[in-house]
Design a protein around this motif. Structure first.
Motif, mmCIF file in Angstrom:
data_model
loop_
_atom_site.group_PDB
_atom_site.id
_atom_site.type_symbol
_atom_site.label_atom_id
_atom_site.label_comp_id
_atom_site.label_asym_id
_atom_site.label_seq_id
_atom_site.Cartn_x
_atom_site.Cartn_y
_atom_site.Cartn_z
ATOM 1 N N ASP A 106 0.809 -1.073 -0.068
ATOM 2 C CA ASP A 106 -0.103 -0.158 -0.056
ATOM 3 C C ASP A 106 0.879 1.347 0.056
ATOM 4 O OD1 ASP A 106 -2.054 1.507 0.201
ATOM 5 O OD2 ASP A 106 -2.726 1.257 2.207
ATOM 6 N N CYS A 107 1.579 1.449 -1.055
ATOM 7 C CA CYS A 107 2.449 2.506 -1.340
ATOM 8 C C CYS A 107 2.941 2.926 -2.820
ATOM 9 C CB CYS A 107 3.653 2.262 -0.563
ATOM 10 S SG CYS A 107 4.539 0.798 -0.927
ATOM 11 N N ASN A 108 3.697 3.781 -3.004
ATOM 12 C CA ASN A 108 3.862 4.113 -4.575
ATOM 13 C C ASN A 108 4.649 2.997 -5.054
ATOM 14 O OD1 ASN A 108 4.802 5.181 -6.974
ATOM 15 N ND2 ASN A 108 5.304 7.167 -6.080
ATOM 16 N N PRO A 109 4.021 2.311 -6.067
ATOM 17 C CA PRO A 109 4.669 1.131 -6.655
ATOM 18 C C PRO A 109 6.142 1.469 -7.355
ATOM 19 C CG PRO A 109 2.631 2.001 -8.119
ATOM 20 C CD PRO A 109 2.797 2.519 -6.580
ATOM 21 N N ASP A 110 6.027 2.821 -7.768
ATOM 22 C CA ASP A 110 7.365 3.308 -8.258
ATOM 23 C C ASP A 110 8.592 3.561 -7.319
ATOM 24 O OD1 ASP A 110 6.113 3.297 -11.008
ATOM 25 O OD2 ASP A 110 5.358 5.031 -10.663
ATOM 26 N N ASP A 111 8.366 3.500 -6.095
ATOM 27 C CA ASP A 111 9.472 3.692 -5.229
ATOM 28 C C ASP A 111 10.254 2.478 -5.025
ATOM 29 O OD1 ASP A 111 8.811 6.504 -4.323
ATOM 30 O OD2 ASP A 111 7.503 5.462 -2.603
ATOM 31 N N THR A 112 11.628 3.041 -4.601
ATOM 32 C CA THR A 112 12.675 1.889 -4.468
ATOM 33 C C THR A 112 12.041 1.326 -2.961
ATOM 34 O OG1 THR A 112 14.205 3.368 -3.403
ATOM 35 C CG2 THR A 112 14.416 2.915 -5.742
ATOM 36 N N SER A 113 12.861 0.273 -2.509
ATOM 37 C CA SER A 113 12.583 -0.298 -1.031
ATOM 38 C C SER A 113 12.873 0.893 -0.139
ATOM 39 C CB SER A 113 13.550 -1.198 -0.978
ATOM 40 O OG SER A 113 13.418 -1.750 0.369
ATOM 41 N N ALA A 114 13.813 1.719 -0.372
ATOM 42 C CA ALA A 114 13.974 2.870 0.732
ATOM 43 C C ALA A 114 12.937 3.930 0.648
ATOM 44 C CB ALA A 114 15.497 3.581 0.238
ATOM 45 N N GLY A 115 12.229 4.011 -0.225
ATOM 46 C CA GLY A 115 10.943 4.941 -0.385
ATOM 47 C C GLY A 115 9.644 4.317 0.043
ATOM 48 N N LYS A 116 9.559 2.913 0.126
ATOM 49 C CA LYS A 116 8.422 2.143 0.489
ATOM 50 C C LYS A 116 8.307 2.124 2.170
ATOM 51 C CE LYS A 116 7.895 -0.404 -3.770
ATOM 52 N NZ LYS A 116 8.001 -1.928 -4.172
ATOM 53 N N TRP A 117 9.652 1.489 2.713
ATOM 54 C CA TRP A 117 9.716 1.264 4.080
ATOM 55 C C TRP A 117 10.141 2.504 4.781
ATOM 56 C CZ3 TRP A 117 8.786 -3.377 6.167
ATOM 57 C CH2 TRP A 117 8.533 -4.558 5.554
ATOM 58 N N LYS A 118 9.248 2.792 5.748
ATOM 59 C CA LYS A 118 9.555 4.043 6.566
ATOM 60 C C LYS A 118 10.462 3.548 7.778
ATOM 61 C CE LYS A 118 7.262 6.108 3.356
ATOM 62 N NZ LYS A 118 8.048 6.638 2.423
ATOM 63 N N LEU A 119 11.502 4.239 7.867
ATOM 64 C CA LEU A 119 12.232 4.135 9.244
ATOM 65 C C LEU A 119 11.317 4.502 10.498
ATOM 66 C CD1 LEU A 119 15.880 5.247 8.214
ATOM 67 C CD2 LEU A 119 15.270 2.980 8.759
ATOM 68 N N MET A 120 11.613 3.795 11.512
ATOM 69 C CA MET A 120 10.742 4.294 12.624
ATOM 70 C C MET A 120 11.792 4.534 13.869
ATOM 71 S SD MET A 120 8.538 0.577 12.859
ATOM 72 C CE MET A 120 7.327 1.291 14.088
ATOM 73 N N GLU A 121 11.192 5.380 14.582
ATOM 74 C CA GLU A 121 11.984 5.950 15.854
ATOM 75 C C GLU A 121 12.055 5.058 17.102
ATOM 76 O OE1 GLU A 121 11.995 10.108 18.584
ATOM 77 O OE2 GLU A 121 10.548 10.044 16.968
ATOM 78 N N ARG A 122 12.860 4.998 17.525
ATOM 79 C CA ARG A 122 12.697 4.046 18.952
ATOM 80 C C ARG A 122 12.555 4.978 19.967
ATOM 81 N NH1 ARG A 122 17.772 0.646 21.000
ATOM 82 N NH2 ARG A 122 18.547 2.708 22.060
ATOM 83 N N ILE A 123 11.427 4.497 20.681
ATOM 84 C CA ILE A 123 10.746 5.349 21.870
ATOM 85 C C ILE A 123 11.098 4.767 23.088
ATOM 86 C CG2 ILE A 123 9.083 6.697 20.349
ATOM 87 C CD1 ILE A 123 7.071 4.876 21.666
ATOM 88 N N PHE A 124 11.299 3.498 23.167
ATOM 89 C CA PHE A 124 11.529 2.751 24.468
ATOM 90 C C PHE A 124 12.647 1.840 24.379
ATOM 91 C CE2 PHE A 124 10.997 -0.907 27.310
ATOM 92 C CZ PHE A 124 11.083 -0.189 28.520
ATOM 93 N N HIS A 125 13.693 1.747 25.262
ATOM 94 C CA HIS A 125 14.454 0.637 25.402
ATOM 95 C C HIS A 125 14.770 0.232 26.651
ATOM 96 C CE1 HIS A 125 18.831 -0.814 25.606
ATOM 97 N NE2 HIS A 125 18.324 -1.267 24.434
ATOM 98 N N LEU A 126 14.853 -0.853 27.007
ATOM 99 C CA LEU A 126 15.137 -1.377 28.371
ATOM 100 C C LEU A 126 16.631 -1.311 28.683
ATOM 101 C CD1 LEU A 126 13.501 -2.627 30.937
ATOM 102 C CD2 LEU A 126 13.868 -4.781 30.153
ATOM 103 N N TYR A 127 16.962 -0.209 29.192
ATOM 104 C CA TYR A 127 18.485 -0.105 29.492
ATOM 105 C C TYR A 127 18.923 -0.981 30.700
ATOM 106 C CZ TYR A 127 17.747 3.874 26.545
ATOM 107 O OH TYR A 127 17.437 4.692 25.455
#
Length: 128
Positions: A106-127
């Protein structure tokens, strides 16, 4: 004993870093099933798997919940995401692979993998 939802984690020598991404599939049960099948060990093209390794990715996992995908990419600490993804897009059969799986995404079919997949921000880590 491992359950259906527990997975061993591979350990690497040296420091690594992790990238997490998300992508939505079209909300179509048959299409989702086909997308999952395309990523099976038997159907994933060797050139795509080799290209992922060639750009320096150590490990890649994709998880699915309904039509939402979550990808974890493990790389060496000095891995340059943008440069590596740009290079991956030029490797053998990568463009053909992107066109093949775009039918289910469900994204632009002309995009490369880098354009389709969205990087996520880590908001929690069990330090420690």
């Amino acid at each position: 004993m491992e359950s259906l939802f527990s997975y061993k984690i591979k350990n690497f020598e040296g420091k690594t870093k992790r990238f997490c991404q998300t992508l939505k599939l079209k909300d179509d049960a048959d299409g989702i099933e086909k997308y999952v099948e395309w990523h099976s060990k038997e159907k994933l093209w060797k050139e795509v798997r080799d290209g992922i390794r060639e750009v320096g990715i150590l490990e890649m996992e994709i998880y699915r919940y309904e039509n939402l995908l979550f990808m974890i990419v493990e790389t060496p600490e000095d891995f340059d995401w943008e440069a590596s993804m740009a290079r991956l897009a030029t490797l053998p059969r990568q463009e053909e692979w992107e066109r093949t799986v775009a039918e289910y995404q469900d994204c632009n079919p002309d995009d490369t993998s880098a354009g389709k997949w969205k990087l996520m921000e880590r908001i929690f880590h069990l330090y420690d």
